[in-house]
Design a protein around this motif. Structure first.
Motif, PDB file in Angstrom:
ATOM      1  N   ALA A 122       0.769  -1.178   0.047  1.00 40.00           N
ATOM      2  CA  ALA A 122      -0.131   0.085   0.137  1.00 40.00           C
ATOM      3  C   ALA A 122       1.076   1.279  -0.008  1.00 40.00           C
ATOM      4  CB  ALA A 122      -1.134   0.069   1.281  1.00 40.00           C
ATOM      5  N   ASP A 123       0.695   1.887  -1.075  1.00 40.39           N
ATOM      6  CA  ASP A 123       1.638   3.352  -1.001  1.00 40.39           C
ATOM      7  C   ASP A 123       3.076   2.967  -1.387  1.00 40.39           C
ATOM      8  OD1 ASP A 123       0.275   5.641  -1.598  1.00 40.39           O
ATOM      9  OD2 ASP A 123       0.393   6.287   0.497  1.00 40.39           O
ATOM     10  N   GLY A 124       3.405   1.721  -1.918  1.00 45.23           N
ATOM     11  CA  GLY A 124       4.737   1.455  -2.032  1.00 45.23           C
ATOM     12  C   GLY A 124       5.296   0.884  -0.875  1.00 45.23           C
ATOM     13  N   ARG A 125       4.498   0.486   0.211  1.00 46.25           N
ATOM     14  CA  ARG A 125       5.043   0.144   1.578  1.00 46.25           C
ATOM     15  C   ARG A 125       4.573  -1.543   1.621  1.00 46.25           C
ATOM     16  NH1 ARG A 125       3.123   1.977   6.015  1.00 46.25           N
ATOM     17  NH2 ARG A 125       1.399   3.090   5.005  1.00 46.25           N
ATOM     18  N   LEU A 126       5.328  -2.365   1.840  1.00 46.41           N
ATOM     19  CA  LEU A 126       5.018  -3.915   2.500  1.00 46.41           C
ATOM     20  C   LEU A 126       3.879  -3.615   3.713  1.00 46.41           C
ATOM     21  CD1 LEU A 126       5.166  -6.791   1.716  1.00 46.41           C
ATOM     22  CD2 LEU A 126       7.271  -6.703   3.277  1.00 46.41           C
ATOM     23  N   VAL A 127       2.779  -4.093   3.467  1.00 49.84           N
ATOM     24  CA  VAL A 127       1.913  -4.076   4.598  1.00 49.84           C
ATOM     25  C   VAL A 127       1.510  -5.544   5.090  1.00 49.84           C
ATOM     26  CG1 VAL A 127       0.757  -1.868   4.431  1.00 49.84           C
ATOM     27  CG2 VAL A 127      -0.511  -3.939   3.094  1.00 49.84           C
ATOM     28  N   TRP A 128       1.839  -6.684   4.274  1.00 49.72           N
ATOM     29  CA  TRP A 128       1.497  -7.986   4.685  1.00 49.72           C
ATOM     30  C   TRP A 128       2.381  -8.878   3.695  1.00 49.72           C
ATOM     31  CZ3 TRP A 128      -0.664 -12.078   1.794  1.00 49.72           C
ATOM     32  CH2 TRP A 128      -1.029 -13.137   2.639  1.00 49.72           C
ATOM     33  N   ASP A 129       3.055  -9.523   4.302  1.00 51.60           N
ATOM     34  CA  ASP A 129       3.825 -10.741   3.503  1.00 51.60           C
ATOM     35  C   ASP A 129       3.783 -12.005   3.838  1.00 51.60           C
ATOM     36  OD1 ASP A 129       4.724 -10.766   6.344  1.00 51.60           O
ATOM     37  OD2 ASP A 129       6.732 -10.484   5.896  1.00 51.60           O
ATOM     38  N   GLY A 130       2.294 -12.464   3.988  1.00 51.43           N
ATOM     39  CA  GLY A 130       1.913 -13.757   4.252  1.00 51.43           C
ATOM     40  C   GLY A 130       1.831 -14.159   5.794  1.00 51.43           C
ATOM     41  N   GLU A 131       2.210 -13.502   6.674  1.00 54.38           N
ATOM     42  CA  GLU A 131       1.994 -13.710   7.822  1.00 54.38           C
ATOM     43  C   GLU A 131       0.814 -12.982   8.665  1.00 54.38           C
ATOM     44  OE1 GLU A 131       4.635 -15.206  10.013  1.00 54.38           O
ATOM     45  OE2 GLU A 131       5.776 -15.496   8.274  1.00 54.38           O
ATOM     46  N   ASP A 132      -0.017 -13.812   9.346  1.00 58.68           N
ATOM     47  CA  ASP A 132      -1.244 -13.162  10.062  1.00 58.68           C
ATOM     48  C   ASP A 132      -0.844 -12.059  10.962  1.00 58.68           C
ATOM     49  OD1 ASP A 132      -2.970 -14.867   8.811  1.00 58.68           O
ATOM     50  OD2 ASP A 132      -2.951 -16.493  10.420  1.00 58.68           O
ATOM     51  N   THR A 133      -1.452 -10.880  10.800  1.00 58.54           N
ATOM     52  CA  THR A 133      -1.233  -9.747  11.657  1.00 58.54           C
ATOM     53  C   THR A 133      -2.565  -9.065  12.078  1.00 58.54           C
ATOM     54  OG1 THR A 133      -0.135  -7.451  11.446  1.00 58.54           O
ATOM     55  CG2 THR A 133      -0.863  -8.184   9.561  1.00 58.54           C
ATOM     56  N   ASP A 134      -2.385  -8.255  12.981  1.00 62.24           N
ATOM     57  CA  ASP A 134      -3.830  -7.496  13.401  1.00 62.24           C
ATOM     58  C   ASP A 134      -3.968  -6.206  12.346  1.00 62.24           C
ATOM     59  OD1 ASP A 134      -4.478  -9.653  14.906  1.00 62.24           O
ATOM     60  OD2 ASP A 134      -3.372  -8.623  16.923  1.00 62.24           O
ATOM     61  N   ASP A 135      -2.753  -5.875  12.158  1.00 67.05           N
ATOM     62  CA  ASP A 135      -2.938  -4.444  11.425  1.00 67.05           C
ATOM     63  C   ASP A 135      -3.671  -4.402  10.032  1.00 67.05           C
ATOM     64  OD1 ASP A 135      -1.166  -3.443  13.225  1.00 67.05           O
ATOM     65  OD2 ASP A 135       0.702  -3.747  11.986  1.00 67.05           O
ATOM     66  N   VAL A 136      -3.539  -5.567   9.374  1.00 70.05           N
ATOM     67  CA  VAL A 136      -4.412  -5.557   7.997  1.00 70.05           C
ATOM     68  C   VAL A 136      -5.198  -6.793   8.110  1.00 70.05           C
ATOM     69  CG1 VAL A 136      -3.976  -5.790   5.661  1.00 70.05           C
ATOM     70  CG2 VAL A 136      -2.324  -4.710   6.823  1.00 70.05           C
ATOM     71  N   LYS A 137      -6.524  -6.578   7.796  1.00 66.96           N
ATOM     72  CA  LYS A 137      -7.592  -7.743   7.904  1.00 66.96           C
ATOM     73  C   LYS A 137      -8.224  -7.635   6.662  1.00 66.96           C
ATOM     74  CE  LYS A 137      -9.413  -5.592  11.425  1.00 66.96           C
ATOM     75  NZ  LYS A 137     -10.643  -5.083  12.207  1.00 66.96           N
ATOM     76  N   PHE A 138      -8.091  -8.636   5.827  1.00 66.95           N
ATOM     77  CA  PHE A 138      -8.451  -8.774   4.520  1.00 66.95           C
ATOM     78  C   PHE A 138      -8.964 -10.065   4.465  1.00 66.95           C
ATOM     79  CE2 PHE A 138      -4.200  -9.449   3.637  1.00 66.95           C
ATOM     80  CZ  PHE A 138      -4.152 -10.428   2.852  1.00 66.95           C
ATOM     81  N   THR A 139     -10.015 -10.363   3.529  1.00 67.30           N
ATOM     82  CA  THR A 139     -10.496 -11.723   2.955  1.00 67.30           C
ATOM     83  C   THR A 139     -10.007 -11.764   1.285  1.00 67.30           C
ATOM     84  OG1 THR A 139     -12.358 -11.584   4.468  1.00 67.30           O
ATOM     85  CG2 THR A 139     -12.514 -13.137   2.832  1.00 67.30           C
ATOM     86  N   LEU A 140      -9.259 -12.640   1.063  1.00 63.66           N
ATOM     87  CA  LEU A 140      -8.815 -13.007  -0.060  1.00 63.66           C
ATOM     88  C   LEU A 140      -9.886 -13.909  -0.957  1.00 63.66           C
ATOM     89  CD1 LEU A 140      -6.943 -13.240  -2.462  1.00 63.66           C
ATOM     90  CD2 LEU A 140      -5.694 -14.950  -1.239  1.00 63.66           C
ATOM     91  N   TYR A 141     -10.287 -13.641  -2.035  1.00 66.34           N
ATOM     92  CA  TYR A 141     -11.028 -14.678  -2.890  1.00 66.34           C
ATOM     93  C   TYR A 141     -10.187 -15.118  -4.201  1.00 66.34           C
ATOM     94  CZ  TYR A 141     -14.962 -13.178   0.095  1.00 66.34           C
ATOM     95  OH  TYR A 141     -15.568 -12.981   1.242  1.00 66.34           O
ATOM     96  N   LEU A 142      -9.960 -16.209  -4.151  1.00 65.00           N
ATOM     97  CA  LEU A 142      -9.052 -16.818  -5.070  1.00 65.00           C
ATOM     98  C   LEU A 142      -9.666 -16.862  -6.646  1.00 65.00           C
ATOM     99  CD1 LEU A 142      -7.396 -19.589  -2.938  1.00 65.00           C
ATOM    100  CD2 LEU A 142      -6.351 -17.513  -3.445  1.00 65.00           C
ATOM    101  N   GLY A 143     -10.796 -16.663  -6.963  1.00 66.82           N
ATOM    102  CA  GLY A 143     -11.430 -16.656  -7.957  1.00 66.82           C
ATOM    103  C   GLY A 143     -11.950 -17.905  -8.636  1.00 66.82           C
ATOM    104  N   ASP A 144     -12.369 -18.800  -7.914  1.00 63.47           N
ATOM    105  CA  ASP A 144     -12.892 -19.946  -8.346  1.00 63.47           C
ATOM    106  C   ASP A 144     -14.492 -19.942  -8.771  1.00 63.47           C
ATOM    107  OD1 ASP A 144     -14.272 -20.420  -5.901  1.00 63.47           O
ATOM    108  OD2 ASP A 144     -12.946 -21.664  -5.044  1.00 63.47           O
ATOM    109  N   GLU A 145     -15.222 -20.949  -9.203  1.00 63.88           N
ATOM    110  CA  GLU A 145     -16.351 -20.512  -9.781  1.00 63.88           C
ATOM    111  C   GLU A 145     -17.330 -21.107  -8.583  1.00 63.88           C
ATOM    112  OE1 GLU A 145     -17.406 -19.532 -12.447  1.00 63.88           O
ATOM    113  OE2 GLU A 145     -15.471 -19.013 -13.390  1.00 63.88           O
ATOM    114  N   ALA A 146     -17.029 -21.284  -7.294  1.00 64.08           N
ATOM    115  CA  ALA A 146     -18.051 -21.782  -6.448  1.00 64.08           C
ATOM    116  C   ALA A 146     -17.932 -20.457  -5.208  1.00 64.08           C
ATOM    117  CB  ALA A 146     -17.468 -23.028  -5.646  1.00 64.08           C
ATOM    118  N   GLN A 147     -17.194 -19.396  -5.398  1.00 65.18           N
ATOM    119  CA  GLN A 147     -16.878 -18.524  -4.219  1.00 65.18           C
ATOM    120  C   GLN A 147     -18.436 -17.685  -4.183  1.00 65.18           C
ATOM    121  OE1 GLN A 147     -13.595 -16.492  -5.634  1.00 65.18           O
ATOM    122  NE2 GLN A 147     -14.851 -14.832  -6.760  1.00 65.18           N
TER     123      GLN A 147
END
Length: 179
Positions: A122-147
């Motif tokens: 975000a804004d050129g800064r790394l905010v998430w690198d695969g580790e669970d964190t309380d700072d960035v909460k998001f839900t990822l939708y991988l793009g399958d046909e059943a989502q």
């Protein structure tokens, strides 16, 4: 009118009557000092009145990603900004009020399905690198046909009013602080 200004004016008038000329300045200074000690000035930090999180573009191509690639997403939904008020100081000093903002938003990344996301910037800064964190909460939708449709978007727009974006990878950030 603040108490400091009111007592300053009264002090200026009384000082000018007792000692014409310089007495007004001395009286105003003394009255302002006493008024500001009794009721310190309140300082408010900058506020945003009409700012949108990010723009999106109609007709923007949706990338098809093979392998690993860094891509910028396109905002497909967002809430209005939520203002958070925080007061500091007081007790003899100025009371400072700072404002921060948060929003929920969805960003379309690419055509799916994909395996995973490695990093989020975000804004050129790394905010998430695969580790669970309380700072960035998001839900990822991988793009399958059943989502299914995202619950954050459904809570805002209503159940049954949100498309599931099947076949497209997207990310929904929930109440993200915009610091």
């Amino acid at each position: 009118m603040s108490l400091g200004l009111g007592l300053g004016i009264v002090g200026g008038i009384v000082g000018n009557m007792l000692l014409p000329g310089i007495g007004g300045s001395i009286g105003f200074l003394a009255g302002s000092l006493i008024g500001n000690l009794l009721d310190p000035p309140k300082v408010e930090g900058p506020r945003l009145t009409d700012l949108k999180l990010q723009v999106s573009e109609y007709g923007r191509p949706i990338p098809i990603v093979y392998g690993t690639m860094r891509i910028a997403g396109n905002v497909i939904w967002q809430t209005d900004l939520k203002e958070h008020k925080e007061k500091h100081g007081g007790k003899g000093g100025p009371e400072v009020t700072n404002y921060t903002y948060s929003a929920s938003f969805a960003i379309m990344l690419c055509e799916g399905p994909i395996d995973h996301i490695e990093k989020v910037y975000a804004d050129g800064r790394l905010v998430w690198d695969g580790e669970d964190t309380d700072d960035v909460k998001f839900t990822l939708y991988l793009g399958d046909e059943a989502q299914l449709a995202d619950p954050t978007m459904e809570a805002e727009l209503g159940v049954g009013e949100v498309p599931a974006h099947r076949g497209y990878c997207y990310v929904v950030f929930e109440d993200q602080m915009l610091t």
